[in-house]
Every structure is written in structure tokens, then in C-alpha cells.
Write a protein that holds these residues in place. Sequence first.
Motif, mmCIF file in Angstrom:
data_model
loop_
_atom_site.group_PDB
_atom_site.id
_atom_site.type_symbol
_atom_site.label_atom_id
_atom_site.label_comp_id
_atom_site.label_asym_id
_atom_site.label_seq_id
_atom_site.Cartn_x
_atom_site.Cartn_y
_atom_site.Cartn_z
ATOM 1 N N ALA A 38 0.833 -1.208 0.000
ATOM 2 C CA ALA A 38 0.000 0.000 0.000
ATOM 3 C C ALA A 38 0.872 1.263 0.000
ATOM 4 O O ALA A 38 0.564 2.243 -0.691
ATOM 5 N N SER A 39 1.962 1.251 0.743
ATOM 6 C CA SER A 39 2.805 2.452 0.814
ATOM 7 C C SER A 39 3.455 2.729 -0.537
ATOM 8 O O SER A 39 3.549 3.897 -0.962
ATOM 9 N N LEU A 40 3.863 1.670 -1.236
ATOM 10 C CA LEU A 40 4.443 1.867 -2.575
ATOM 11 C C LEU A 40 3.377 2.398 -3.540
ATOM 12 O O LEU A 40 3.663 3.265 -4.373
ATOM 13 N N LEU A 90 6.554 13.238 3.947
ATOM 14 C CA LEU A 90 5.693 12.699 5.006
ATOM 15 C C LEU A 90 5.242 11.264 4.694
ATOM 16 O O LEU A 90 5.303 10.379 5.559
ATOM 17 N N LEU A 91 4.800 11.048 3.463
ATOM 18 C CA LEU A 91 4.338 9.699 3.082
ATOM 19 C C LEU A 91 5.450 8.675 3.290
ATOM 20 O O LEU A 91 5.233 7.601 3.877
ATOM 21 N N ALA A 92 6.638 9.011 2.807
ATOM 22 C CA ALA A 92 7.758 8.067 2.910
ATOM 23 C C ALA A 92 8.179 7.867 4.358
ATOM 24 O O ALA A 92 8.473 6.737 4.778
ATOM 25 N N THR A 93 8.186 8.940 5.125
ATOM 26 C CA THR A 93 8.615 8.833 6.526
ATOM 27 C C THR A 93 7.667 7.943 7.319
ATOM 28 O O THR A 93 8.106 7.112 8.126
ATOM 29 N N LEU A 94 6.368 8.105 7.105
ATOM 30 C CA LEU A 94 5.410 7.265 7.827
ATOM 31 C C LEU A 94 5.605 5.793 7.462
ATOM 32 O O LEU A 94 5.556 4.913 8.327
ATOM 33 N N ALA A 95 5.849 5.532 6.175
ATOM 34 C CA ALA A 95 6.061 4.145 5.749
ATOM 35 C C ALA A 95 7.336 3.579 6.385
ATOM 36 O O ALA A 95 7.329 2.474 6.932
ATOM 37 N N LEU A 96 8.417 4.339 6.337
ATOM 38 C CA LEU A 96 9.691 3.865 6.895
ATOM 39 C C LEU A 96 9.579 3.640 8.404
ATOM 40 O O LEU A 96 10.043 2.621 8.927
ATOM 41 N N LEU A 97 8.950 4.592 9.091
ATOM 42 C CA LEU A 97 8.813 4.443 10.545
ATOM 43 C C LEU A 97 7.958 3.231 10.894
ATOM 44 O O LEU A 97 8.297 2.443 11.784
#
Lengths: 64, 489
Positions: free
Chosen positions: A14-16, B85-92
Motif C-alpha cells: 500500500a505504501s508503494l 511525510l508519506l515516505a517517513t510514515l512508511a519507513l517508521l
Amino acid sequence: MRFRGRALKAYVVASLAVLALHYIVPYTVLHRAEGFTLYAFWSILAAAWVVATVVFVSWGWLER
Amino acid sequence: MVRTIAEFLATLVIYIAVGTAIALVSRRFGVKTSSEYFVAGYRLGGFLSSMTYAATTYSAFMMIGLVGFAYATGVGALGFELAYLLATLALLTVLAPRVWLMARERGWVSPTEMLSDLYGTNALGHLVAVLYLVALIPYISAQMIGVGSIFEGLGAGFGTGIAVAAALSLTWVVVAGVWSVASTDAYQGLWMITAALTYVLWVTLFLVPSAGLDIGRVAEAITKAGVSGLGGFWTPTTFTAFTVPWLFFAVTNPQVVQRVFMPANERSLKRLIQYFAIYAIIYTLIVTLVGLTARALTEVGVLGYISNRDLVTPTLLLAAHPALASFIYVSIVAAAISTSNSIVLSVTSSFVRDLYERRAREVRPRRSITLANSVVASLVATSAVVAFLRPGFVVEMSVLSSVILLPLAPVTIAGWVSEGVRGVARYSSLVAVVVGVSTALYSAAAYGPKKAFITTWFGVPISVWVLALSTLIVVAGLLLSRVKPHVGR
């Protein structure tokens, strides 16, 4: 801490997908957006992702 | 203007007094070891964890730089900031549980110590500690320059602003280490978000209607100005060049990596991510909306065109009541201080842990704390002197800091998700950092730091080259060493 079932895989996929939408839609569908259309698209996408993350962290993470 | 100076200084005194009181109260948590000084002994609560993460992440850039960026380049500035923000939330969400657990199991305090441990080589930690100095001293100085510029703009003197920034950065660290930093960050984070909300309410409910406009006219105006879409500045290449370094900010910048070590328990770690997510989206939407609305006001002739985009907020605030303007200006000071002292503390931890404690035969906690305070003072003094001299390249280098630190992304992520790095992979991490950083620095020297950001080689932005080269080297090392990835726990 561990993840519930296949929740981690689903979250990664989902994140991708969300990141892809964030980059692709503005340069294809909304390239010449007027007014606050593009602002609204990015805001709604990010807000949805924030809600999804908050819910996932509550539900998908299993505390030991 | 005279009234604004008086109100600003009065508000600043209140801000400093309350912040210092909070820092002093935080001493009750007790700091006796370097672990307590740098990572709160792994016992930070959820609220403090999230607020210190937010206040550390969001610097003076938001209310000055991003408002101006949205004004000058349009809605693309929102996409740029939200990509982070999107990437940071996913990584965290994916990586933080593992990192948090490993930190307490292995006793990580500094991010460089973490890298040395993951790869089994101290050379990597030492190399990255030097890299932090190169990349982050200009970033700290840029924050101080921001404070100095506010003082200068209000007629209180650039040097005074630098002195205030340096004194606060130092004091709020040495009082109780990360306890005083996290406590004052929470206070400053609340000040920042409250000021931002007040700012956008004032702009949309007072400034816009008083100019005879409504939301429809504002939308028409930004369309007419050509900033509602992605024409002009935001070509796909430029958008990629700007966003790629920030996608990995959460794993490349030591001050935020270290914050994942600190939560007291799993619930606190959850709160860190959840509260930060909510804070971040609100703050980002507000700041970019202000910039776009200011551009609409320019388009309809209410506001003259502001060619220096860093002056958009100061120009808007000329129309505000001095009390409101002061409240917002102090929030910018707060954003600068909360970012700079967190970076100072994090960089200091690399020196104290890697160069003293990991080498000393016998570690004396009191000596560690004294050494930490001395390194903090040295870093703050160096950054303040650089800020006071205000060489042009400092601000430019601070812009490039995210690209310089970018090679740490594959190295850090691979270290976290690999089971026992060994063999060639240990050395490939070193090579990846050297090659990536050399590429970034070469481009900065060849084109100038600002231009390097948007320069392409064979149509590909330099930030992507840096990331791709370092990733290839890291992956090659892992494959040759037959190291297996493992994310879930």
C-alpha cells in the motif's frame, strides 16, 4: 513487537502504491489542474495515508 | 515597527522564561550516564517522543522557506513536502519496531555507534561522524541565521539573534541532556503548531475577506498566476530531484534516527508515529496554504510581488497586529532552536560514544557528561561563529545536506534488515558512503550547491545518482556476502 499476519506485506504494498499515486497522478491526470484541485488531491491522499498508518500502527502491531 | 520590536521582545522573554523553567523541571528525571543524557535511558513517554520528533524535524524552513516556496513555485511545494511525510510514515511504521528493539538490546546510543555495530567496523562510525559535521554544521548555522535574520528584520540586530539562538541551544541541552531538549521540544512544538493555526486563520478569515476576496477568487487567482498545477518550475525531473533526498530523511539524519531509540515502551513508540503523523500533515497543509493565499493576494494586486521568497512571511506579517506577528516570529525562533539543539546533541553523541566510551578502558559517567557538555558547547560556538560571518555557501550547503547524507539511506536500511552483516558487505558500506558523498560534493563544487540540486547527468538528477550508486554498492556487498534480509520480528 511483531506484525499481525500478513499486515506488514499489505502495508508495504500500500505504501508503494500511495507513493506511486503521489508522483504519477499529478503528472498525468492533474498536470494542468486549476484552482485547488491538485492541492486537494495531494491533501486527501496524504490524509488517507495518515489515517491508514494510525490505524495500522494500532491494529497491525502486536505488543509483546 | 517600534511597537512590533517591543511586543516581539516581550513575547520572546515569555518564551525563553517558560522554556527554561520546563528545562529545569526536566532535571528531576536525573541524568547520570551518557545513555540518559543522549537517549533518556530509553524511557521517553509517547507524547514527548512524538513532539520532539516533530519539533526536531520541522525547522525554521517551514514558516519562512516553505511559505515562500509555495508562493513562488505553487502547489508543487505541497507535493514536495508531502512526499517526505508519506515516505517517513512508511519507513517508521515498517522499520521502527525493529530498530527500537535492537537499540535497547544492543545498547545503541548514537547513530554512528549503531552503524559500527551493524557492520562490525568502527571505521564506518568514524567516517559517518565526520560526515555529520560536514553536512550538519551548515544546517545548524542556517537555523541560527534564520533567527538572526528575524532579529535583523525587526531592528533588534543580527548578532543579537545569533547570540540568543546560541545561548538557548546550549542552555536547553546542558540542563538535562535530551530530557531538557525533549521537554522544550514539546513546548516549542505546541507553540509552532498553535502559531501556524493562528497564522492561517488570520490569513483566511481576516486578510482574504478584508481584500474583498473569497475562496473562489483565491482559486481563480492562483490559476491565473500559473501556480495551481505543475507547469514552470516543477518539471518531473525537478520534482524528483527535490523529493528523493527527503524521502529518506528519517533514516539519514541522526537527530531523527536517534529519536526512534528513545520511547519507553511499545505503546510510546506507537504514539510517536501516530501523533507525529497528525502533527505533520496539519503543519504542512497550513504552511503551503498560507504561501498560495499570499500568491493570490499578489495576483489580485493587494500585495506587491515579493521577489525574495524568504520575505513572504515577513511581508504578510507587516499587516498583522504586533502581538500576532510576534507570536508567529517567536514560533519561527522555536522551530530553529528545537531543530538545532537536537542536531547538536545527536552529533555530540557520536563523538562521546564512538571516540571516548567505546575506546576508554574504564568509562566514568561523570566524565562522559562533562565531555558531552564540552562538545555541545564547541559545536554551538562553531555554528554561531559561522552563522555570524554568514558566508553565502553556508545556507547553500545546508540545502544540500540532505543529498550529502543520502548515501546513508541504503547503508542504514540494509544494516537494519540484514541478519549479521559480514565479509565484503562490511567494506562495501564504507565504499558506498565514500562514493555517494564524493559524488554529492563533486557536484556541489562543480555547479554550486544550489544548482547541484537540479542539475542532471544523462537526464537523471544528481540526488538519484547518489542514491543509485550507493545502493548498488551496498546490494552488491550483501549479495557477495550472502546476507539474508529480515524485516518482520
